[in-house]
Write a protein that holds these residues in place. Structure first.
Motif, short mmCIF file in Angstrom:
data_model
loop_
_atom_site.label_atom_id
_atom_site.label_comp_id
_atom_site.label_asym_id
_atom_site.label_seq_id
_atom_site.Cartn_x
_atom_site.Cartn_y
_atom_site.Cartn_z
N GLN A 266 9.35 -1.03 6.07
CA GLN A 266 10.08 -0.25 7.09
C GLN A 266 11.28 -0.92 7.33
OE1 GLN A 266 7.84 1.86 8.91
NE2 GLN A 266 9.63 2.67 9.76
N ALA A 285 -8.58 0.65 9.28
CA ALA A 285 -7.62 -0.17 9.93
C ALA A 285 -6.65 0.73 10.55
CB ALA A 285 -6.90 -1.19 8.85
N ARG A 286 -5.84 0.10 11.32
CA ARG A 286 -4.39 0.90 11.85
C ARG A 286 -3.43 -0.22 11.61
NH1 ARG A 286 -3.90 5.23 14.82
NH2 ARG A 286 -1.93 4.39 15.58
N VAL A 287 -2.46 0.27 10.89
CA VAL A 287 -1.18 -0.51 10.68
C VAL A 287 -0.21 -0.11 11.59
CG1 VAL A 287 0.16 -1.40 8.74
CG2 VAL A 287 -1.98 -0.79 8.16
N ARG A 288 0.53 -0.89 12.32
CA ARG A 288 1.76 -0.78 13.01
C ARG A 288 3.01 -1.38 12.26
NH1 ARG A 288 2.17 -0.42 19.12
NH2 ARG A 288 1.31 1.92 18.82
N MET A 289 3.94 -0.51 11.73
CA MET A 289 4.73 -1.24 11.18
C MET A 289 6.30 -1.08 11.84
SD MET A 289 4.28 -0.45 7.05
CE MET A 289 5.23 -1.74 6.52
N LYS A 290 6.97 -2.14 12.04
CA LYS A 290 8.25 -2.20 12.59
C LYS A 290 9.12 -2.68 11.57
CE LYS A 290 6.38 -2.87 17.27
NZ LYS A 290 6.37 -3.68 18.57
N ASP A 293 9.10 -5.01 8.43
CA ASP A 293 7.56 -5.28 8.06
C ASP A 293 7.35 -4.42 6.72
OD1 ASP A 293 6.98 -6.61 10.59
OD2 ASP A 293 6.05 -4.65 11.15
N ALA A 295 4.11 -3.98 3.91
CA ALA A 295 2.60 -3.74 3.67
C ALA A 295 2.27 -3.03 2.40
CB ALA A 295 1.95 -3.37 4.99
#
Lengths: 339, 167
Positions: A266, A285-290, A293, A295
């Protein structure tokens, strides 16, 4: 084809070329299309897909956005789920068109159906469908607030929007003879959500004779001028390692089922990812990317993303030809790092 | 409404996370390049992404780096701060790094060759580190960057330290 044009193709026996453009519907003005046992027609609001074991309906704007990606990305890597029922699986030379094949309720009920097509034949009919069903003013690549509406009866066409050439730098954006940087002058104004992104240039001071090798550009400024969403384009290449940055807003129009590991870094702002099982569609899953980040999306999942504010995302792909053969033999690793 | 673009920096970054429903968080290899750069030694080239032989390395630029060279192109992206890139065209690149080798190699001293030039990168700028050259980075203040390259002798893998391991 996927992200590069040199991906090897694997021939599969029995890949069909049986597609057809059908009659024009006088009440809506749209044509219907057929690919083997699959039928496609649209009306003012919906795409209607029929197949021997059932039928399905999608909102036409969502269908066209998904179809646009499937066409532009050459069926991409792995599975392109238009939604929870319909999609394609790329075999790199042939492609499976399916309904319910990756939905455990459909498969358990025996309602799933799939057919194998020659990639060029299915691509041809998809392109014709996209051209016929995309009205003047609607851009399937644009964020919803930046384009017209997909609804209604046949109203012209938008060939410029659906005919964009995907950017694939050979070495790096901005090098002599390679993909040019984006500017106002070449038709890429700064997007409204990136008005605050600095447009400064790196300070490049080559010695005489090295002007073509000492090179840099402002990648974030380049992304701030992207006129499309959810459309990775190659900006730098190390062997088969492809940096494919993109600007993202609203929803990734497909649920991408990976056949290989895919990485996201990100660059700005924030994206939420829904990750589901690639085969069953059950949530994993849930992935929150700021910003900052990074992944990996494993090779046995499907994912879709949500970005309220337009954000910058680096999609990192490995376009190695050897992966195609590993996938075909079932030997491609599911996760890239074991620790 | 005026939109504000959020970038990260060494001094101000927020991490997201993986929320597990039915999976192992390690499968997502989730980390943050600013955190990695902040908690590693200067110019420690930490792998934050790996795809077969290819890697993305994150590092903190601070002071002067060693000289590096690779038998293939590499690309550096400044994520925060200002970084100088000094380039030298090697007189005999094959004697410095084997032509079939992969990744960046640290040179024992100053490279022999002609100066190619200097690039000054700020946030978001990407530079080519061309095959056949040697490069050295310099940052007057701590800066963060990523490298598009291949796994090599300078790549540090410490996944369990940098990645989310718990749901």
């Amino acid at each position: 084809m996927a992200m590069t044009n040199d991906t090897p193709t694997i021939s599969r026996a029995g890949a069909s070329k049986d597609t057809a453009v059908l009659n024009l519907d006088n009440s809506t003005g749209y044509r219907a299309f057929r690919a083997g046992g699959f039928g496609f027609r649209r009306d003012g609001y919906f795409a209607h897909i029929s197949f021997p074991t059932g039928n399905h309906v999608m909102s036409i704007d969502a269908f066209l956005r998904a179809l646009m990606r499937d066409v532009a990305w050459g069926f991409f890597y792995g599975t392109v789920n238009f939604d929870h029922v319909v999609g394609t699986v790329n075999h790199y030379g042939s492609v499976t068109l399916f309904a319910g094949a990756f939905n455990d309720a459909y498969t358990e009920a025996g309602r799933n159906h799939e057919e194998l097509f020659d990639s060029a034949a299915l691509m041809d009919i998809f392109k014709k469908m996209l051209a016929d069903w995309t009205n003047d003013g609607f851009d399937p690549f644009a964020a919803p607030t930046e384009t017209g509406l997909a609804w209604g009866s046949k109203n012209g066409a938008n060939p410029n929007a659906i005919g964009r050439q995907r950017v694939t730098a050979k070495r790096m954006v901005g090098l002599p003879g390679d993909t040019p940087v984006r500017t106002d002058a070449n038709g890429f104004p700064i997007n409204r959500h990136f008005a605050d992104v600095p447009q400064d240039l790196p300070t490049v001071e080559p010695e005489p004779g090295f002007e073509n090798e000492v090179s840099a550009f402002n990648l974030f400024a380049y992304l701030s001028r992207s006129d499309v969403t959810w459309n990775p384009s190659v900006c730098s290449v190390v062997g088969e390692s492809l940096f494919c940055p993109t600007s993202e807003e609203y929803i990734l129009p497909i649920d991408h089922g990976n056949d290989r590991a895919e990485w996201f870094l990100q660059f700005s702002d924030e994206i939420d990812w829904d990750v589901k099982d690639r085969v069953t569609g059950r949530p994993r899953a849930r992935v929150r990317m700021k910003a900052g980040d990074i992944a990996c999306m494993p090779a046995d999942i499907r994912h879709t993303g949500y970005s309220t504010k337009r954000s910058m995302l680096l999609v990192w792909e490995n376009g190695s030809p050897k992966i195609v053969n590993l996938i075909a033999s079932g030997k491609a690793p599911v996760v890239p790092v074991i620790f | 409404m005026t939109a504000t673009t959020k970038f990260g920096s060494l001094n101000a970054y927020e991490k997201g996370r993986v929320t597990i429903i039915n999976d192992n968080p390690r499968n997502y290899v989730f980390s943050n390049v600013f955190e990695v750069a902040d908690t590693s030694a200067p110019y420690e080239r930490v792998a934050v992404g790996k795809n077969f032989e290819y890697v993305i390395e994150a590092f903190r630029a601070e002071g002067e780096s060693p000289w590096y060279s690779a038998a293939h192109d590499e690309f550096v992206v400044a994520m925060d701060g200002e970084i100088e890139v000094h380039l030298v065209k090697l007189d005999n690149p094959d004697s410095v790094v084997a032509p079939d080798s992969q990744g960046a190699h640290r040179l024992p001293g100053d490279p022999k060759g002609r100066k190619m030039g200097k690039i000054t990168l700020r946030r978001g700028h990407m530079a080519l580190l061309p095959v056949g050259s040697a490069y050295r980075l310099r940052a007057a203040k701590p800066a963060a960057a990523i490298m598009q390259t291949i796994l090599g002798p300078e790549t540090v893998e410490k996944w369990a330290t940098i990645c989310q391991t718990k749901a």
